[in-house]
Design an enzyme around this catalytic site. Structure first.
Site, short mmCIF file in Angstrom:
data_model
loop_
_atom_site.label_atom_id
_atom_site.label_comp_id
_atom_site.label_asym_id
_atom_site.label_seq_id
_atom_site.Cartn_x
_atom_site.Cartn_y
_atom_site.Cartn_z
N ASN A 9 -5.56 -22.08 0.46
CA ASN A 9 -6.22 -20.84 0.08
C ASN A 9 -6.89 -20.99 -1.28
OD1 ASN A 9 -5.14 -19.65 2.42
ND2 ASN A 9 -3.27 -19.04 1.33
N HIS B 163 -2.70 -25.90 -4.01
CA HIS B 163 -1.60 -26.36 -3.15
C HIS B 163 -2.03 -26.30 -1.70
CE1 HIS B 163 -1.27 -22.05 -3.97
NE2 HIS B 163 -0.90 -21.92 -2.71
P1 AMP Z 1 -0.77 -18.93 -1.79
O1 AMP Z 1 -0.68 -17.49 -1.33
O2 AMP Z 1 -1.59 -19.81 -0.90
O3 AMP Z 1 -1.21 -19.01 -3.25
O4 AMP Z 1 0.69 -19.51 -1.68
C1 AMP Z 1 1.62 -19.48 -2.72
C2 AMP Z 1 2.93 -19.85 -2.10
O5 AMP Z 1 3.83 -20.23 -3.12
C3 AMP Z 1 3.62 -18.72 -1.31
O6 AMP Z 1 3.75 -19.10 0.05
C4 AMP Z 1 4.97 -18.57 -2.01
O7 AMP Z 1 6.01 -18.35 -1.09
C5 AMP Z 1 5.13 -19.90 -2.69
N1 AMP Z 1 5.97 -19.91 -3.87
C6 AMP Z 1 5.85 -19.12 -4.95
N2 AMP Z 1 6.80 -19.44 -5.87
C7 AMP Z 1 7.51 -20.47 -5.34
C8 AMP Z 1 8.62 -21.25 -5.79
N3 AMP Z 1 9.18 -21.02 -6.99
N4 AMP Z 1 9.10 -22.21 -4.98
C9 AMP Z 1 8.54 -22.42 -3.78
N5 AMP Z 1 7.48 -21.73 -3.30
C10 AMP Z 1 6.99 -20.76 -4.07
#
Ligand code: AMP
Ligand code: ZN
Length: 142
Positions: free
Chosen positions: A87, A100
């Site tokens: 995204n 990511h």
């Molecule tokens: P996005 O919406 O593509 O920016 O995805 C961000 C992702 O990061 C989400 O799916 C969250 O669940 C994940 N996320 C946020 N904080 C953490 C964390 N501390 N450890 C693992 N995943 C995380």
């Protein structure tokens, strides 16, 4: 970046369930676990989104994704596919602004992942598509 949650994970300031890391990337389980095994692959270097990569970093990060994907698939015989999602920008549902890639294992039609591609193919003729392609292409030549 000091206030970036994923930089903190890279630095070990925030714990993560890490499945792979080397000098370029870190791969760890996404807390949300959209489906079991949902993993994030991130460059260790802070880049906000896909628009910020240079060729070298992109090559290095993308080169590592297939072997991580294979390991996730091999970890569970019920995994029969995988969506890889990246995204970029709030409009695209990016919430963490350290680039990511989501590796989301797929199990069946009722697992908790869905994606909807609208089909507007009836609204464009070949000429219009070619014009659109030419407009994008000229920016590759800049
Ligand atoms: P996005 O919406 O593509 O920016 O995805 C961000 C992702 O990061 C989400 O799916 C969250 O669940 C994940 N996320 C946020 N904080 C953490 C964390 N501390 N450890 C693992 N995943 C995380
Ligand atoms: Zn960061």
């Amino acid at each position: 970046m000091t206030d970036c949650i994923f930089c903190k994970i890279v630095n070990g300031d925030i714990p993560s369930s890490t499945i792979y890391e080397d000098d370029v990337v870190k791969a760890f389980l996404d807390l949300s676990q959209t489906t079991p095994g949902h993993t994030l692959v991130i460059p260790k270097k802070h880049v906000a989104d896909i628009f910020a990569y240079d060729d070298e970093l992109a090559s290095a990060v993308f080169a590592r994704i297939p072997k991580i994907a294979r390991a996730i698939k091999a970890s569970n015989p019920h995994i029969i596919g995988m969506n890889i999602v990246n995204n970029n920008g709030e409009i695209a549902e990016q919430t963490v602004f350290h680039s990511h890639f989501h590796l989301i294992p797929r199990y069946d039609n009722n697992d908790d992942f869905s994606i909807h591609f609208g089909d507007h193919s009836d609204q464009y003729n070949a000429n219009e598509l070619n014009q659109m392609a030419a407009n994008i292409k000229k920016h590759l030549e800049e």
